[in-house]
Design a protein around this motif. Structure first.
Motif, PDB file in Angstrom:
ATOM      1  N   VAL A 191       0.842  -1.204   0.000  1.00 31.52           N
ATOM      2  CA  VAL A 191       0.000   0.000   0.000  1.00 31.52           C
ATOM      3  C   VAL A 191       0.873   1.248   0.000  1.00 31.52           C
ATOM      4  N   TYR A 192       1.924   1.256   0.816  1.00 34.12           N
ATOM      5  CA  TYR A 192       2.821   2.414   0.871  1.00 34.12           C
ATOM      6  C   TYR A 192       3.621   2.562  -0.424  1.00 34.12           C
ATOM      7  N   ALA A 193       4.020   1.455  -1.009  1.00 29.59           N
ATOM      8  CA  ALA A 193       4.822   1.509  -2.233  1.00 29.59           C
ATOM      9  C   ALA A 193       3.993   2.007  -3.413  1.00 29.59           C
ATOM     10  N   VAL A 194       2.743   1.560  -3.525  1.00 29.95           N
ATOM     11  CA  VAL A 194       1.883   1.991  -4.629  1.00 29.95           C
ATOM     12  C   VAL A 194       1.387   3.419  -4.386  1.00 29.95           C
ATOM     13  N   ASP A 195       0.951   3.710  -3.176  1.00 30.24           N
ATOM     14  CA  ASP A 195       0.486   5.042  -2.756  1.00 30.24           C
ATOM     15  C   ASP A 195      -0.463   5.666  -3.788  1.00 30.24           C
ATOM     16  N   GLU A 196      -1.564   4.987  -4.035  1.00 28.65           N
ATOM     17  CA  GLU A 196      -2.527   5.410  -5.058  1.00 28.65           C
ATOM     18  C   GLU A 196      -3.064   6.828  -4.839  1.00 28.65           C
ATOM     19  N   ASP A 197      -3.309   7.185  -3.592  1.00 34.11           N
ATOM     20  CA  ASP A 197      -3.914   8.491  -3.302  1.00 34.11           C
ATOM     21  C   ASP A 197      -2.890   9.571  -2.968  1.00 34.11           C
ATOM     22  N   ASN A 198      -1.619   9.273  -3.147  1.00 37.49           N
ATOM     23  CA  ASN A 198      -0.537  10.227  -2.843  1.00 37.49           C
ATOM     24  C   ASN A 198      -0.647  10.775  -1.419  1.00 37.49           C
ATOM     25  N   LEU A 199      -0.787   9.880  -0.467  1.00 40.04           N
ATOM     26  CA  LEU A 199      -0.940  10.286   0.925  1.00 40.04           C
ATOM     27  C   LEU A 199       0.384  10.326   1.685  1.00 40.04           C
ATOM     28  N   TYR A 200       1.330   9.511   1.292  1.00 37.00           N
ATOM     29  CA  TYR A 200       2.487   9.282   2.148  1.00 37.00           C
ATOM     30  C   TYR A 200       3.785   9.943   1.692  1.00 37.00           C
ATOM     31  N   GLY A 201       3.881  10.354   0.465  1.00 34.32           N
ATOM     32  CA  GLY A 201       5.084  11.021  -0.001  1.00 34.32           C
ATOM     33  C   GLY A 201       6.089  10.069  -0.622  1.00 34.32           C
ATOM     34  N   LYS A 202       7.009  10.644  -1.344  1.00 31.37           N
ATOM     35  CA  LYS A 202       7.987   9.863  -2.114  1.00 31.37           C
ATOM     36  C   LYS A 202       8.988   9.131  -1.225  1.00 31.37           C
ATOM     37  N   ASP A 203       9.353   9.715  -0.097  1.00 32.42           N
ATOM     38  CA  ASP A 203      10.336   9.074   0.774  1.00 32.42           C
ATOM     39  C   ASP A 203       9.811   7.755   1.321  1.00 32.42           C
ATOM     40  N   ILE A 204       8.593   7.782   1.826  1.00 30.25           N
ATOM     41  CA  ILE A 204       7.996   6.562   2.375  1.00 30.25           C
ATOM     42  C   ILE A 204       7.763   5.554   1.258  1.00 30.25           C
ATOM     43  N   GLN A 205       7.308   6.038   0.110  1.00 30.16           N
ATOM     44  CA  GLN A 205       7.079   5.160  -1.036  1.00 30.16           C
ATOM     45  C   GLN A 205       8.378   4.460  -1.441  1.00 30.16           C
ATOM     46  N   CYS A 206       9.448   5.204  -1.497  1.00 27.79           N
ATOM     47  CA  CYS A 206      10.751   4.651  -1.878  1.00 27.79           C
ATOM     48  C   CYS A 206      11.231   3.618  -0.860  1.00 27.79           C
ATOM     49  N   GLU A 207      11.118   3.925   0.420  1.00 30.16           N
ATOM     50  CA  GLU A 207      11.569   2.995   1.452  1.00 30.16           C
ATOM     51  C   GLU A 207      10.738   1.710   1.445  1.00 30.16           C
TER      52      GLU A 207
END
Length: 132
Positions: free
Chosen positions: A103-119
């Motif tokens: 869920v964090y990697a896909v981040d469909e709704d752009n809620l978490y930011g690129k840093d969390i997505q990348c990690e």
């Protein structure tokens, strides 16, 4: 004894001027000491984050917050971000469930930011690499 208006003003000015105190000394030595203390504080803050209080939270609590990914309430999202970042800081992202990481990697709704997505992507990649 009767006081005239002029005498009271002069009296007030003398006492006010005598009560002035310098709050920050302009001495260069003390400002250098303060700068050195601030530098030491910033260096020790890199090692342990004592100012935010996140270290008090147990691993199970952080994981429960991070792994409940349903809902887009801004307070819930902020708590998930803070908890995820704390797990990263502790280098404990290996304990996060793979479904939550997806869920964090896909981040469909752009809620978490690129840093969390990348990690999250990095951790998922580590889990899926083939061992030779």
């Amino acid at each position: 004894m009767a006081w005239s208006v002029g005498e009271r003003k002069g009296e007030t000015k003398r006492t006010a001027a005598s009560k002035l105190a310098e709050l920050r000394p302009s001495d260069n030595d003390s400002s250098q000491e303060t700068a050195d203390q601030e530098k030491l504080k910033s260096e020790s803050a890199k090692e342990r984050d004592l100012a935010s209080g996140m270290e008090m939270l147990e691993m199970d609590f952080l994981l429960s917050v991070v792994e409940k990914t349903k809902g887009d309430d801004k307070n819930d999202v902020a708590m998930r971000k803070l908890s995820f970042n704390e797990l990263l800081r502790r280098e404990q992202q290996k304990h996060i469930d793979s479904k939550a990481l997806t869920v964090y990697a896909v981040d469909e709704d752009n809620l978490y930011g690129k840093d969390i997505q990348c990690e999250a992507m990095k951790e998922l990649t580590k889990r899926t690499t083939h061992k030779s």
